[in-house]
Design a protein around this motif. Sequence first.
Motif, PDB file in Angstrom:
ATOM      1  N   GLU A 269      35.952  40.416  49.053  1.00  0.00           N
ATOM      2  CA  GLU A 269      36.690  40.983  50.209  1.00  0.00           C
ATOM      3  C   GLU A 269      38.341  40.717  50.319  1.00  0.00           C
ATOM      4  N   ALA A 270      38.513  39.442  49.812  1.00  0.00           N
ATOM      5  CA  ALA A 270      39.885  38.881  49.924  1.00  0.00           C
ATOM      6  C   ALA A 270      40.518  38.953  48.732  1.00  0.00           C
ATOM      7  N   GLY A 271      39.930  39.870  47.763  1.00  0.00           N
ATOM      8  CA  GLY A 271      40.897  40.370  46.369  1.00  0.00           C
ATOM      9  C   GLY A 271      40.734  39.261  45.444  1.00  0.00           C
ATOM     10  N   ILE A 272      39.909  38.143  45.505  1.00  0.00           N
ATOM     11  CA  ILE A 272      39.924  37.023  44.533  1.00  0.00           C
ATOM     12  C   ILE A 272      39.397  37.163  43.317  1.00  0.00           C
ATOM     13  N   LEU A 273      40.085  37.017  42.247  1.00  0.00           N
ATOM     14  CA  LEU A 273      39.380  37.308  40.859  1.00  0.00           C
ATOM     15  C   LEU A 273      38.266  36.654  40.641  1.00  0.00           C
ATOM     16  N   ARG A 274      38.132  35.205  40.869  1.00  0.00           N
ATOM     17  CA  ARG A 274      37.247  34.433  40.322  1.00  0.00           C
ATOM     18  C   ARG A 274      36.575  33.482  41.366  1.00  0.00           C
ATOM     19  N   TYR A 275      35.269  33.344  41.304  1.00  0.00           N
ATOM     20  CA  TYR A 275      34.352  32.603  42.399  1.00  0.00           C
ATOM     21  C   TYR A 275      33.828  31.403  41.597  1.00  0.00           C
TER      22      TYR A 275
END
Length: 320
Positions: free
Chosen positions: A99-105
Amino acid sequence: MTLTSILYGKVLAGQRCSKDELLQLVAEPLEPLCDAANQLRIHFCGNRFDLCTIINARNGRCSENCKYCAQSSWYHTNIGNYPLLSADQLMEGARRCEEAGILRYSIVTSGKRLSPTDLDELCPIYQAITTQRRVSLCVSHGLLSLNDCRRLREAGVTRFHNNLETSRRNFPNVCTTHTYDQKIQTIRWAMEAGLEVCCGGIMGLGETMEDRIDMFSDIAALGIKSSPINFLTPIPGTPYEHLTPMSLEEKLRIIAIVRFIIPDGMVRIAAGRNTMPDHGRRAFLSGANAAISGDMLTTTGVSTQEDIAMLKELGYEVRM
């Protein structure tokens, strides 16, 4: 011509700088060096910027004696301990990342390695995350076997993180419960299993600039294209609690030199960025083009919203 401009041209032409040449950059004026590193970044990588977030999936009680680490069972720090997070907790972290628009977790666990039971528990969770969430999954699980790496890859993990932390020469001064070569072997097994690798180190562990150049040169020789640069935050209760944090100028020089070593990779600013007065703005104009956003494992970081706003202002295209 200055040495900086000569080496800039050399790297631009696809050649590698020698160790002696890189060491000479330590004495070069800082601003032209940072500008040259930034131009190398633009030439080889464009304006792409890679943000990732990490979650501390198991905290404390680590058997290893890394002198910088608050989670080591060898030291008395004011850190809490908890077992592996639940599937719901890890899935919720993936949801927030998406939801934050971050590519990688990136999911990180304390300890020397995962047990077979840990893998049996985590792999189905990883499979669920990669099928239900639009994030790329990275994991940091210590020293694993080739079979462990294959299981992670089959579960949907795309990247494995394992920092060298410091140079081969300095490593025994930092940790004696595992070795530099064990880390190298795990990295090779991860690559053999088809995983990308993220590998860097911590600056400020009593190492020299030569140590830093040696470590990042080893990383480049392995063909690694994502390399975190962490800056030590001395933790009370660890053997390194009294070390003096380095200046912003020294941090920027390290970042710029790493860009000369890894011209076409993601030079990722990680722990310690929140102590920079500008939260990394100058770093992102000195050769860095990736960052860990949000909190670190045991220290606070810079918020994702602040990062995205700053990066857009600097003209970066944040990979979503």
